[in-house]
Design a protein around this motif. Structure first.
Motif, PDB file in Angstrom:
ATOM      1  N   SER A  62       0.842  -1.196   0.000  1.00  0.00           N
ATOM      2  CA  SER A  62       0.000   0.000   0.000  1.00  0.00           C
ATOM      3  C   SER A  62       0.876   1.244   0.000  1.00  0.00           C
ATOM      4  O   SER A  62       1.787   1.362   0.827  1.00  0.00           O
ATOM      5  N   TRP A  63       0.603   2.183  -0.897  1.00  0.00           N
ATOM      6  CA  TRP A  63       1.372   3.423  -0.911  1.00  0.00           C
ATOM      7  C   TRP A  63       1.021   4.321   0.270  1.00  0.00           C
ATOM      8  O   TRP A  63       1.753   5.261   0.593  1.00  0.00           O
ATOM      9  N   ARG A  64      -0.082   4.018   0.944  1.00  0.00           N
ATOM     10  CA  ARG A  64      -0.475   4.816   2.105  1.00  0.00           C
ATOM     11  C   ARG A  64       0.327   4.480   3.356  1.00  0.00           C
ATOM     12  O   ARG A  64       0.388   5.288   4.290  1.00  0.00           O
ATOM     13  N   ALA A  65       0.929   3.310   3.393  1.00  0.00           N
ATOM     14  CA  ALA A  65       1.634   2.854   4.593  1.00  0.00           C
ATOM     15  C   ALA A  65       2.688   3.848   5.083  1.00  0.00           C
ATOM     16  O   ALA A  65       2.741   4.160   6.283  1.00  0.00           O
ATOM     17  N   PRO A  66       3.566   4.376   4.217  1.00  0.00           N
ATOM     18  CA  PRO A  66       4.572   5.335   4.706  1.00  0.00           C
ATOM     19  C   PRO A  66       3.951   6.591   5.313  1.00  0.00           C
ATOM     20  O   PRO A  66       4.515   7.164   6.254  1.00  0.00           O
ATOM     21  N   PHE A  67       2.792   7.025   4.807  1.00  0.00           N
ATOM     22  CA  PHE A  67       2.168   8.223   5.336  1.00  0.00           C
ATOM     23  C   PHE A  67       1.644   7.983   6.747  1.00  0.00           C
ATOM     24  O   PHE A  67       1.783   8.836   7.634  1.00  0.00           O
ATOM     25  N   PHE A  68       1.026   6.821   6.965  1.00  0.00           N
ATOM     26  CA  PHE A  68       0.564   6.494   8.312  1.00  0.00           C
ATOM     27  C   PHE A  68       1.743   6.362   9.276  1.00  0.00           C
ATOM     28  O   PHE A  68       1.679   6.815  10.427  1.00  0.00           O
ATOM     29  N   MET A  69       2.825   5.737   8.823  1.00  0.00           N
ATOM     30  CA  MET A  69       4.005   5.587   9.667  1.00  0.00           C
ATOM     31  C   MET A  69       4.621   6.947   9.984  1.00  0.00           C
ATOM     32  O   MET A  69       5.065   7.210  11.108  1.00  0.00           O
ATOM     33  N   PHE A  70       4.649   7.822   8.985  1.00  0.00           N
ATOM     34  CA  PHE A  70       5.183   9.163   9.180  1.00  0.00           C
ATOM     35  C   PHE A  70       4.375   9.922  10.232  1.00  0.00           C
ATOM     36  O   PHE A  70       4.931  10.595  11.115  1.00  0.00           O
ATOM     37  N   ALA A  71       3.042   9.816  10.152  1.00  0.00           N
ATOM     38  CA  ALA A  71       2.178  10.487  11.126  1.00  0.00           C
ATOM     39  C   ALA A  71       2.381   9.914  12.522  1.00  0.00           C
ATOM     40  O   ALA A  71       2.469  10.658  13.509  1.00  0.00           O
ATOM     41  N   ALA A  72       2.459   8.589  12.626  1.00  0.00           N
ATOM     42  CA  ALA A  72       2.658   7.953  13.932  1.00  0.00           C
ATOM     43  C   ALA A  72       3.992   8.350  14.541  1.00  0.00           C
ATOM     44  O   ALA A  72       4.085   8.631  15.747  1.00  0.00           O
ATOM     45  N   ALA A  73       5.029   8.365  13.716  1.00  0.00           N
ATOM     46  CA  ALA A  73       6.353   8.763  14.214  1.00  0.00           C
ATOM     47  C   ALA A  73       6.333  10.206  14.709  1.00  0.00           C
ATOM     48  O   ALA A  73       6.962  10.547  15.717  1.00  0.00           O
ATOM     49  N   GLY A  74       5.605  11.078  14.005  1.00  0.00           N
ATOM     50  CA  GLY A  74       5.511  12.471  14.428  1.00  0.00           C
ATOM     51  C   GLY A  74       4.826  12.614  15.777  1.00  0.00           C
ATOM     52  O   GLY A  74       5.267  13.389  16.634  1.00  0.00           O
ATOM     53  N   LEU A  75       3.747  11.857  15.992  1.00  0.00           N
ATOM     54  CA  LEU A  75       3.065  11.908  17.285  1.00  0.00           C
ATOM     55  C   LEU A  75       3.954  11.389  18.409  1.00  0.00           C
ATOM     56  O   LEU A  75       3.970  11.948  19.509  1.00  0.00           O
ATOM     57  N   LEU A  76       4.698  10.333  18.139  1.00  0.00           N
ATOM     58  CA  LEU A  76       5.614   9.802  19.151  1.00  0.00           C
ATOM     59  C   LEU A  76       6.714  10.814  19.489  1.00  0.00           C
ATOM     60  O   LEU A  76       7.096  10.967  20.652  1.00  0.00           O
ATOM     61  N   MET A  77       7.205  11.518  18.478  1.00  0.00           N
ATOM     62  CA  MET A  77       8.224  12.530  18.719  1.00  0.00           C
ATOM     63  C   MET A  77       7.674  13.684  19.554  1.00  0.00           C
ATOM     64  O   MET A  77       8.367  14.225  20.423  1.00  0.00           O
ATOM     65  N   CYS A  78       6.422  14.050  19.307  1.00  0.00           N
ATOM     66  CA  CYS A  78       5.790  15.102  20.113  1.00  0.00           C
ATOM     67  C   CYS A  78       5.746  14.706  21.586  1.00  0.00           C
ATOM     68  O   CYS A  78       6.063  15.507  22.477  1.00  0.00           O
TER      69      CYS A  78
END
Length: 238
Positions: A62-78
């Protein structure tokens, strides 16, 4: 996708401005080193991001997978930043680590002065000769590496910190914001301009005009700067 790119661009501009303003205030006399460290982190992300993103897209089909991972990583960094970064860093007063009696009378009182405007012009353009001299893949690899090292690495970091050195401590945030403004506004129009040039004069001509001729404006901008009106590292020894 267009809306996503717009929102992510706004977010990147805001966080980059805040990040460089914070390190410029906390590491007042060593901001170039601190900004360089941040630049290395950005560079590592730019290099690893496509590799990791492609792997995720292929493994999850799925091409959407990196976008979801990117969003999750951003929330974890916050969450990580909120829980581990001290307010002594984010609320630092510019110049606080240096002598209290340091004088900044030689620095223009306005954040919009000859130095910041000249450096702003220099950060608003890029330079490269690869479209004119490189015809083989190895040559493109070498030139791309050099452009990344000198433009994204050397020029970006030094212009960002020079803009902050061109304003008084109370305007550190505005100096950082002015740099990000000139950087991203140019990026917003550079792709459209390059596409139009390709249609008119071809790839070689477009590369020559946009990446070789236009950067001469940047050199003219640097000619406006006066280091005597900047906060230089030697100030820490006063």
């Amino acid at each position: 996708m267009s809306v996503y790119r717009l929102l992510s661009g706004v977010g990147e501009g805001v966080q980059a401005t805040a990040l460089y303003a914070v390190i410029g205030a906390f590491f007042f006399y060593r901001r170039a080193v601190a900004a360089g460290v941040v630049g290395v982190a950005f560079g590592a992300g730019v290099f690893l991001g496509p590799l990791v993103g492609t792997g995720l897209a292929e493994s999850w089909a799925s091409w959407r997978a990196p976008f979801f991972m990117f969003a999750a990583a951003g929330l974890l960094m916050c969450l990580a930043i909120a829980g581990t970064v001290s307010r002594k860093l984010t609320e630092a007063v510019a110049g606080g680590e240096g002598p209290v009696a340091a004088s900044y009378d030689h620095v223009p009182p306005s954040p919009y002065n000859r130095n910041t405007l000249g450096l702003g012009v220099a950060t608003a353009v890029s330079t490269c000769l690869m479209y004119q001299v490189a015809t083989s893949a190895p040559a493109q690899y070498v030139l791309s590496f050099l452009v990344g090292a000198f433009a994204s690495g050397f020029l970006f970091t030094n212009c960002a910190t020079a803009m902050q050195r061109s304003v008084r401590p109370e305007h550190i945030g505005r100096g950082a914001g002015l740099f990000i403004l000139t950087y991203y506004v140019a990026a917003a129009f550079s792709g459209l301009l390059f596409a139009r040039l390709v249609g008119e004069v071809g790839w070689r001509g477009a590369g020559f005009w946009q990446l070789t001729v236009l950067p001469l404006i940047g050199i003219a901008g640097l000619a406006l700067t006066k280091t005597s009106r900047m906060i230089l590292p030697r100030t820490s020894a006063q």
